[in-house]
Write an enzyme that holds these catalytic residues in place. Structure first.
Site, PDB file in Angstrom:
ATOM      1  N   SER A 294      -2.751  -1.343   0.927  1.00 19.72           N
ATOM      2  CA  SER A 294      -2.915  -0.150   0.088  1.00 19.72           C
ATOM      3  C   SER A 294      -4.174   0.654   0.412  1.00 19.72           C
ATOM      4  O   SER A 294      -5.265   0.092   0.595  1.00 19.72           O
ATOM      5  CB  SER A 294      -2.954  -0.558  -1.388  1.00 19.72           C
TER       6      SER A 294
ATOM      7  N   SER B 299      -4.830   3.081  -1.841  1.00 18.71           N
ATOM      8  CA  SER B 299      -4.962   3.754  -3.142  1.00 18.71           C
ATOM      9  C   SER B 299      -6.408   3.832  -3.622  1.00 18.71           C
ATOM     10  O   SER B 299      -6.830   4.860  -4.167  1.00 18.71           O
ATOM     11  CB  SER B 299      -4.105   3.038  -4.192  1.00 18.71           C
TER      12      SER B 299
ATOM     13  N   THR C 248       3.407  -0.443  -7.638  1.00 19.30           N
ATOM     14  CA  THR C 248       4.057  -0.480  -6.344  1.00 19.30           C
ATOM     15  C   THR C 248       4.918  -1.736  -6.211  1.00 19.30           C
ATOM     16  O   THR C 248       5.100  -2.479  -7.175  1.00 19.30           O
ATOM     17  CB  THR C 248       3.019  -0.363  -5.204  1.00 19.30           C
TER      18      THR C 248
ATOM     19  N   LYS D 152       8.360  -1.555  -9.672  1.00 25.64           N
ATOM     20  CA  LYS D 152       8.661  -0.223 -10.191  1.00 25.64           C
ATOM     21  C   LYS D 152       9.808  -0.222 -11.201  1.00 25.64           C
ATOM     22  O   LYS D 152       9.894   0.675 -12.039  1.00 25.64           O
ATOM     23  CB  LYS D 152       8.956   0.739  -9.042  1.00 25.64           C
TER      24      LYS D 152
ATOM     25  N   ASP E 245       6.605   9.545  -7.458  1.00 26.66           N
ATOM     26  CA  ASP E 245       7.170   9.376  -6.109  1.00 26.66           C
ATOM     27  C   ASP E 245       8.158  10.489  -5.793  1.00 26.66           C
ATOM     28  O   ASP E 245       8.278  10.926  -4.647  1.00 26.66           O
ATOM     29  CB  ASP E 245       7.897   8.027  -5.990  1.00 26.66           C
TER      30      ASP E 245
ATOM     31  N   GLY F 203      15.230  -0.912  -3.580  1.00 25.01           N
ATOM     32  CA  GLY F 203      14.233  -1.044  -4.645  1.00 25.01           C
ATOM     33  C   GLY F 203      13.964   0.261  -5.366  1.00 25.01           C
ATOM     34  O   GLY F 203      14.754   1.219  -5.310  1.00 25.01           O
ATOM     35  N   GLY F 204      12.806   0.322  -6.046  1.00 27.84           N
ATOM     36  CA  GLY F 204      12.459   1.490  -6.836  1.00 27.84           C
ATOM     37  C   GLY F 204      12.313   2.755  -6.011  1.00 27.84           C
ATOM     38  O   GLY F 204      12.742   3.834  -6.429  1.00 27.84           O
TER      39      GLY F 204
ATOM     40  N   TYR G 259       3.114   4.249   4.462  1.00 23.88           N
ATOM     41  CA  TYR G 259       2.030   5.146   4.878  1.00 23.88           C
ATOM     42  C   TYR G 259       0.870   4.409   5.542  1.00 23.88           C
ATOM     43  O   TYR G 259      -0.143   5.012   5.888  1.00 23.88           O
ATOM     44  CB  TYR G 259       1.520   5.970   3.693  1.00 23.88           C
TER      45      TYR G 259
END
Length: 210
Positions: free
Chosen positions: A13, A15, A52, A56, A92, A118-119, A192
């Site tokens: 991550s 973030s 994440t 989610k 998202d 998934g989400g 990412y």
């Protein structure tokens, strides 16, 4: 913790760095096992968190209010604590729409193949539908549409990867080979880190916008 991101594994991550550029609040990464998730949410000891993989969808039963868009998608990636009540949102969706716009591509009338269930996959499905995709197929590890029979979907014009395959530290991996898809006009990857995954690099090598 006031602000942060929860997930099962967060070594990939960015973030914390991203939020460090945005503001001066303390932002933490908090890894939780599935068994730890309920107690964390029930304690409500935070002001706002991002969510994440793989939580989610799992967080939704613990929320007091779910935004209409997030409810329709069936996934939440942002939770805000307002006076003890938890509000869930899905940012998202806006991010994925911005990604499509930034690439200068259109999903309208296209056959879209989404990797993962998934989400983030739910978000991709909602975006594809809203953008006017003619057909949306979701591939999973099992079932009639899976990674062992990609030739079934050789007519796919756009591929959206919503799986963690290719994420750091496994950046050399790809969810599938693009050789099966001669009609491709675009490839998107929700991963990412790295910024350009092996899947994206392979698409660019083939002259496919990604």
């Amino acid at each position: 913790m006031q602000f942060g991101c929860i997930g099962e594994h967060l070594t990939h991550s960015f973030s914390k760095e991203i939020h460090g550029y945005l503001a001066d609040y303390d932002y933490q990464l908090k890894e939780l096992t599935p068994a730890q998730l309920p107690a964390f949410l029930q304690a409500r000891a935070f002001k706002g968190i991002n969510v994440t993989i793989p939580y989610k969808q799992a967080v939704m039963p613990y929320l007091d209010v779910i935004d209409e868009k997030a409810a329709a998608i069936g996934a939440v990636n942002t939770i805000v604590n307002r006076d003890g009540k938890l509000y869930g949102y899905n940012t998202d969706y806006d991010g994925m729409v911005a990604l499509v716009r930034h690439a200068g591509l259109s999903l309208e009338g296209k056959s879209v193949l989404i990797l993962g269930t998934g989400g983030t996959s739910r978000t991709a499905q909602a975006v594809a539908a809203a953008e006017g995709a003619a057909q949306v197929v979701v591939i999973s590890r099992s079932g009639p549409d899976n990674y062992a029979n990609p030739e079934k979907h050789a007519d796919a014009q756009v591929i959206i990867n919503t799986t963690p395959v290719g994420m750091y530290p496994h950046g050399d991996e790809m969810p599938l080979s693009l050789a099966h898809f001669p009609a491709l006009t675009g490839v998107f990857d929700a991963v990412y880190n790295p910024l350009r995954t092996t899947l994206v690099l392979e698409a660019l090598k083939r002259g496919i916008p990604a």
